[in-house]
Structures are given as structure tokens and as C-alpha cells.
Design a protein around this motif. Structure first.
Motif, PDB file in Angstrom:
ATOM      1  N   GLU A 125      -9.839  11.754  -2.696  1.00  0.00           N
ATOM      2  CA  GLU A 125      -9.004  10.745  -2.756  1.00  0.00           C
ATOM      3  C   GLU A 125      -9.013   9.535  -3.604  1.00  0.00           C
ATOM      4  O   GLU A 125     -10.138   9.133  -3.379  1.00  0.00           O
ATOM      5  N   GLN A 132      -2.177  -2.402 -11.827  1.00  0.00           N
ATOM      6  CA  GLN A 132      -3.653  -1.767 -12.144  1.00  0.00           C
ATOM      7  C   GLN A 132      -3.809  -1.082 -13.207  1.00  0.00           C
ATOM      8  O   GLN A 132      -4.268   0.437 -13.056  1.00  0.00           O
ATOM      9  N   ASP A 162      -3.699   7.796  -5.498  1.00  0.00           N
ATOM     10  CA  ASP A 162      -3.016   6.904  -4.609  1.00  0.00           C
ATOM     11  C   ASP A 162      -3.608   5.457  -5.125  1.00  0.00           C
ATOM     12  O   ASP A 162      -3.954   4.837  -3.846  1.00  0.00           O
ATOM     13  N   GLU A 218     -13.250   3.823  -2.431  1.00  0.00           N
ATOM     14  CA  GLU A 218     -12.616   2.634  -2.159  1.00  0.00           C
ATOM     15  C   GLU A 218     -13.456   1.574  -2.678  1.00  0.00           C
ATOM     16  O   GLU A 218     -14.335   1.240  -2.076  1.00  0.00           O
ATOM     17  N   LEU A 219     -12.682   0.495  -3.488  1.00  0.00           N
ATOM     18  CA  LEU A 219     -13.335  -0.416  -3.778  1.00  0.00           C
ATOM     19  C   LEU A 219     -13.477  -1.704  -2.907  1.00  0.00           C
ATOM     20  O   LEU A 219     -14.315  -2.547  -2.741  1.00  0.00           O
ATOM     21  N   TYR A 220     -12.256  -1.722  -2.121  1.00  0.00           N
ATOM     22  CA  TYR A 220     -12.156  -3.086  -0.999  1.00  0.00           C
ATOM     23  C   TYR A 220     -11.817  -2.352   0.427  1.00  0.00           C
ATOM     24  O   TYR A 220     -10.708  -2.536   0.805  1.00  0.00           O
ATOM     25  N   ASN A 245      -3.510   8.870   4.615  1.00  0.00           N
ATOM     26  CA  ASN A 245      -3.629  10.070   4.071  1.00  0.00           C
ATOM     27  C   ASN A 245      -4.584  10.973   4.690  1.00  0.00           C
ATOM     28  O   ASN A 245      -4.273  12.049   4.838  1.00  0.00           O
ATOM     29  N   ASP A 293     -16.206   1.257  -7.303  1.00  0.00           N
ATOM     30  CA  ASP A 293     -14.972   1.430  -8.478  1.00  0.00           C
ATOM     31  C   ASP A 293     -15.007   3.027  -8.817  1.00  0.00           C
ATOM     32  O   ASP A 293     -15.861   3.457  -9.622  1.00  0.00           O
ATOM     33  N   CYS A 294     -13.918   3.577  -8.933  1.00  0.00           N
ATOM     34  CA  CYS A 294     -13.556   4.937  -9.172  1.00  0.00           C
ATOM     35  C   CYS A 294     -13.453   5.137 -10.914  1.00  0.00           C
ATOM     36  O   CYS A 294     -13.718   6.101 -11.515  1.00  0.00           O
ATOM     37  N   MET A 325      -6.311   1.876 -13.580  1.00  0.00           N
ATOM     38  CA  MET A 325      -6.546   3.026 -12.729  1.00  0.00           C
ATOM     39  C   MET A 325      -5.675   4.242 -13.112  1.00  0.00           C
ATOM     40  O   MET A 325      -5.732   5.306 -12.736  1.00  0.00           O
ATOM     41  N   TYR A 357       0.924  -1.240  -0.028  1.00  0.00           N
ATOM     42  CA  TYR A 357      -0.070   0.053   0.070  1.00  0.00           C
ATOM     43  C   TYR A 357       0.857   1.415   0.092  1.00  0.00           C
ATOM     44  O   TYR A 357       0.324   2.229  -0.332  1.00  0.00           O
ATOM     45  N   HIS A 358       1.884   1.204   0.430  1.00  0.00           N
ATOM     46  CA  HIS A 358       2.999   2.471   0.691  1.00  0.00           C
ATOM     47  C   HIS A 358       4.471   1.886   0.257  1.00  0.00           C
ATOM     48  O   HIS A 358       4.698   0.858   0.431  1.00  0.00           O
ATOM     49  N   GLY A 367      -8.585   5.930  -3.652  1.00  0.00           N
ATOM     50  CA  GLY A 367      -8.186   4.935  -2.690  1.00  0.00           C
ATOM     51  C   GLY A 367      -7.999   5.200  -1.132  1.00  0.00           C
ATOM     52  O   GLY A 367      -6.906   5.874  -0.902  1.00  0.00           O
ATOM     53  N   PHE A 368      -8.991   4.863  -0.522  1.00  0.00           N
ATOM     54  CA  PHE A 368      -9.077   5.085   0.605  1.00  0.00           C
ATOM     55  C   PHE A 368      -7.877   4.372   1.689  1.00  0.00           C
ATOM     56  O   PHE A 368      -7.198   4.945   2.625  1.00  0.00           O
ATOM     57  N   GLY A 369      -7.828   3.073   1.493  1.00  0.00           N
ATOM     58  CA  GLY A 369      -7.015   1.987   1.960  1.00  0.00           C
ATOM     59  C   GLY A 369      -7.110   2.332   3.472  1.00  0.00           C
ATOM     60  O   GLY A 369      -7.960   1.858   4.220  1.00  0.00           O
ATOM     61  N   THR A 370      -5.890   2.482   3.903  1.00  0.00           N
ATOM     62  CA  THR A 370      -5.442   2.322   5.542  1.00  0.00           C
ATOM     63  C   THR A 370      -5.949   3.675   5.994  1.00  0.00           C
ATOM     64  O   THR A 370      -5.785   3.790   7.201  1.00  0.00           O
TER      65      THR A 370
HETATM   66  C1  LIG Z   1      -1.831   2.296  -2.891  1.00  0.00           C
HETATM   67  S1  LIG Z   1      -3.205   1.665  -1.991  1.00  0.00           S
HETATM   68  C2  LIG Z   1      -3.234   3.327  -0.845  1.00  0.00           C
HETATM   69  C3  LIG Z   1      -4.518   3.483  -0.201  1.00  0.00           C
HETATM   70  C4  LIG Z   1      -4.558   4.593   0.767  1.00  0.00           C
HETATM   71  N1  LIG Z   1      -4.411   5.982   0.056  1.00  0.00           N
HETATM   72  C5  LIG Z   1      -3.539   4.507   1.928  1.00  0.00           C
HETATM   73  O1  LIG Z   1      -2.595   5.344   2.126  1.00  0.00           O
HETATM   74  O2  LIG Z   1      -3.668   3.267   2.619  1.00  0.00           O
HETATM   75  C6  LIG Z   1      -4.552   1.623  -3.371  1.00  0.00           C
HETATM   76  C7  LIG Z   1      -5.790   1.484  -2.900  1.00  0.00           C
HETATM   77  O3  LIG Z   1      -6.829   1.554  -4.094  1.00  0.00           O
HETATM   78  C8  LIG Z   1      -7.888   0.879  -3.873  1.00  0.00           C
HETATM   79  N2  LIG Z   1      -8.461   0.406  -5.039  1.00  0.00           N
HETATM   80  C9  LIG Z   1      -7.942  -0.444  -5.863  1.00  0.00           C
HETATM   81  N3  LIG Z   1      -8.946  -0.361  -7.166  1.00  0.00           N
HETATM   82  C10 LIG Z   1      -9.956   0.597  -7.115  1.00  0.00           C
HETATM   83  C11 LIG Z   1     -10.950   1.214  -7.607  1.00  0.00           C
HETATM   84  N4  LIG Z   1     -11.017   0.518  -8.875  1.00  0.00           N
HETATM   85  N5  LIG Z   1     -11.716   1.833  -7.090  1.00  0.00           N
HETATM   86  C12 LIG Z   1     -11.488   2.473  -5.829  1.00  0.00           C
HETATM   87  N6  LIG Z   1     -10.326   1.964  -5.082  1.00  0.00           N
HETATM   88  C13 LIG Z   1      -9.492   1.044  -5.693  1.00  0.00           C
HETATM   89  C14 LIG Z   1      -7.266  -0.483  -2.830  1.00  0.00           C
HETATM   90  O4  LIG Z   1      -8.290  -1.248  -2.498  1.00  0.00           O
HETATM   91  C15 LIG Z   1      -6.147   0.216  -2.254  1.00  0.00           C
HETATM   92  O5  LIG Z   1      -6.888   0.723  -1.009  1.00  0.00           O
END
Ligand SMILES: C[S@@+](CC[C@H](N)C(=O)[O-])C[C@H]1O[C@@H](n2cnc3c(N)ncnc32)[C@H](O)[C@@H]1O
Length: 220
Positions: free
Chosen positions: A55, A159, A152, A84-86, A63, A136-137, A162, A24-25, A57-60
Motif C-alpha cells: 500500500e 502531490q 492511495d 507512510e511518510l507522515y 484499507n 518516502d515512497c 506521487m 484522506y477519503h 499511504g497507510f494513513g488512517t
Molecule cells: C489519500 S491518504 C490515504 C491514506 C490511507 N490509505 C487511508 O485510508 O487513510 C494519502 C496518504 O499518503 C501519505 N503520503 C504522503 N506523501 C507520502 C510519501 N512521499 N510517501 C509515503 N506516503 C506518503 C499521506 O501522509 C497519507 O497518509
């Protein structure tokens, strides 16, 4: 998608996705990387007190938490949209050490970001509103008048969908005049696509372990 908690060089956590062979980072320091790219090169360059941020990708929530701290300590008003998709399972987010490492006195605000409901705006503080959207963005409609974009996503190698010209075109359309876009990826192909979408692009020095990052601005 299975994820593993890992500790990066500055002591902050990240997640590793074995099926994508992707973190992720940066393993050279997750916290350092996010602070350098999204706060220093992004948030601090908007020149605005009231900011509508998007943003990918919210992820963790790293940010988002750094942005919240910056907002609270500098009297900024932020509407933070994130897609965030997942979404991460609670069992993982409670193990992340960002609360203690970044803002010990207010570490419960990190939990608040994760506890906040999805798909509607939630006031985390009087000056910071979080709006997480699950989806899905590449399919969702983006909010308009965006002053700052944190791009991000996972890397283009993992991917590619994206990092398309179409997605950057859509982001440019919702960006306000002089809006800023920042990303950790400095690939020439990505820079050219963002440029083709309309952003004026620059390569800036990256955080430890990374030579460059990308910064773009929408012209007035
Ligand atoms: C590089 S990680 C960074 C996440 C976050 N910004 C962080 O600091 O943890 C990329 C993120 O994009 C999300 N992601 C993947 N495919 C996506 C999609 N199609 N739409 C939205 N988010 C997606 C992933 O699940 C992941 O959380």
C-alpha cells in the motif's frame, strides 16, 4: 501537517488536511469508497489465497483494517506492506470510528494495526502480517513479488510527485505476474502513465460520487 477529523456521508470518519485542502477519503463515504476500490475491485480480483500486498499511504489504516477483516473471514494469508511518510499521532487514530463501524467484535484489531511497531513485520493474527515502513515512497526500496498494490496517495493535483512514471515503473518491477493495481484516481494522464509502465489498464465504475476508478494488471 495539521489534520481535522470529519464525518463522511456513510457515517465513517476521514481526515482533512487544511494546508493541502485535501481529504484522506471521499466525503461521500470513506468506508464505502475503500470497500469498493480496494477490497471489491482489488483484493477480490487477485484470485490468490496467499497475497503479498503493498500500500502507498497507510494513513488512517482504513484499507488495512478492511483487508484484515476480509482475510480473516475468507481464510486469506496476507503480508501487508505499507509505506507512510507522515504517521498519524495516536491522539487522532484513537478517535477514528472504523473499529466500531467495520468489525465491532474485533475492533481491538484496528488499534493493533496502529500500535504495531514500524519498520519491521508484526503478526496481527496468524494469517495477517503487517509491515509498516516510515518513509518516502519515492526514496524507499519496495519489497518484491507483490501481488496487489493499493495506490492511495493524495491526489495528483496536490502531490504530483506521487503519480510519476518513475514510481509506476518501480511498482511494475516489483509486481508479480498477474499482479493487480487499484487506485481511486481515474485521470487519463495517470492511466496512461500506468499503462506506459506496463500495466494493462481499465476504468471501472466508481463508488458513490465518483464516476470511475482505475484497475490495472501486470501481464504474465
Ligand atoms: C489519500 S491518504 C490515504 C491514506 C490511507 N490509505 C487511508 O485510508 O487513510 C494519502 C496518504 O499518503 C501519505 N503520503 C504522503 N506523501 C507520502 C510519501 N512521499 N510517501 C509515503 N506516503 C506518503 C499521506 O501522509 C497519507 O497518509
Amino acid at each position: 501537517m495539521k489534520k481535522e477529523l470529519q464525518t463522511t456521508a456513510d457515517g465513517s470518519h476521514t481526515l482533512f488536511v487544511p494546508s493541502l485542502d485535501e481529504h484522506y477519503h471521499s466525503v461521500n463515504g470513506a468506508l464505502q469508497e475503500s470497500q469498493h476500490i480496494f477490497i471489491q475491485a482489488g483484493l477480490r480480483q487477485t484470485g490468490k489465497q496467499h497475497i503479498r500486498l503493498l500500500e502507498i499511504g497507510f494513513g488512517t489504516g482504513l484499507n488495512a483494517f478492511l483487508t484484515l477483516k476480509e482475510a480473516e473471514t475468507n481464510a486469506l494469508h496476507i503480508h501487508y506492506y505499507t509505506i507512510e511518510l507522515y504517521p498519524l499521532e495516536k491522539s487522532l487514530t484513537v478517535t477514528l470510528n472504523y473499529g466500531e463501524m467495520i468489525w465491532q467484535e474485533w475492533k481491538e484489531l484496528f488499534d493493533a494495526l496502529h500500535k504495531a511497531a514500524w519498520n519491521r513485520p508484526v503478526n496481527i493474527t496468524p494469517s495477517f502480517t503487517l509491515h509498516k515502513t516510515e518513509g518516502d515512497c519515492n526514496r524507499l526500496e519496495f519489497p518484491s513479488n507483490i501481488d496487489l498494490i493499493y495506490f492511495d496517495a493524495f491526489s495528483p493535483d496536490k502531490q504530483p510527485e506521487m503519480w510519476s512514471r518513475e514510481l509506476f515503473d518501480r511498482l511494475y518491477t516489483v509486481a508479480s505476474p498477474a499482479a493487480v493495481i487499484v487506485t481511486y484516481c481515474a485521470k487519463g494522464e495517470v492511466r496512461r502513465r500506468m499503462q506506459a509502465a506496463g500495466f494493462t489498464m481499465q476504468r471501472l465504475p466508481g463508488p458513490p460520487g465518483k464516476r470511475h476508478i482505475l484497475f490495472g494488471r501486470k501481464q504474465h
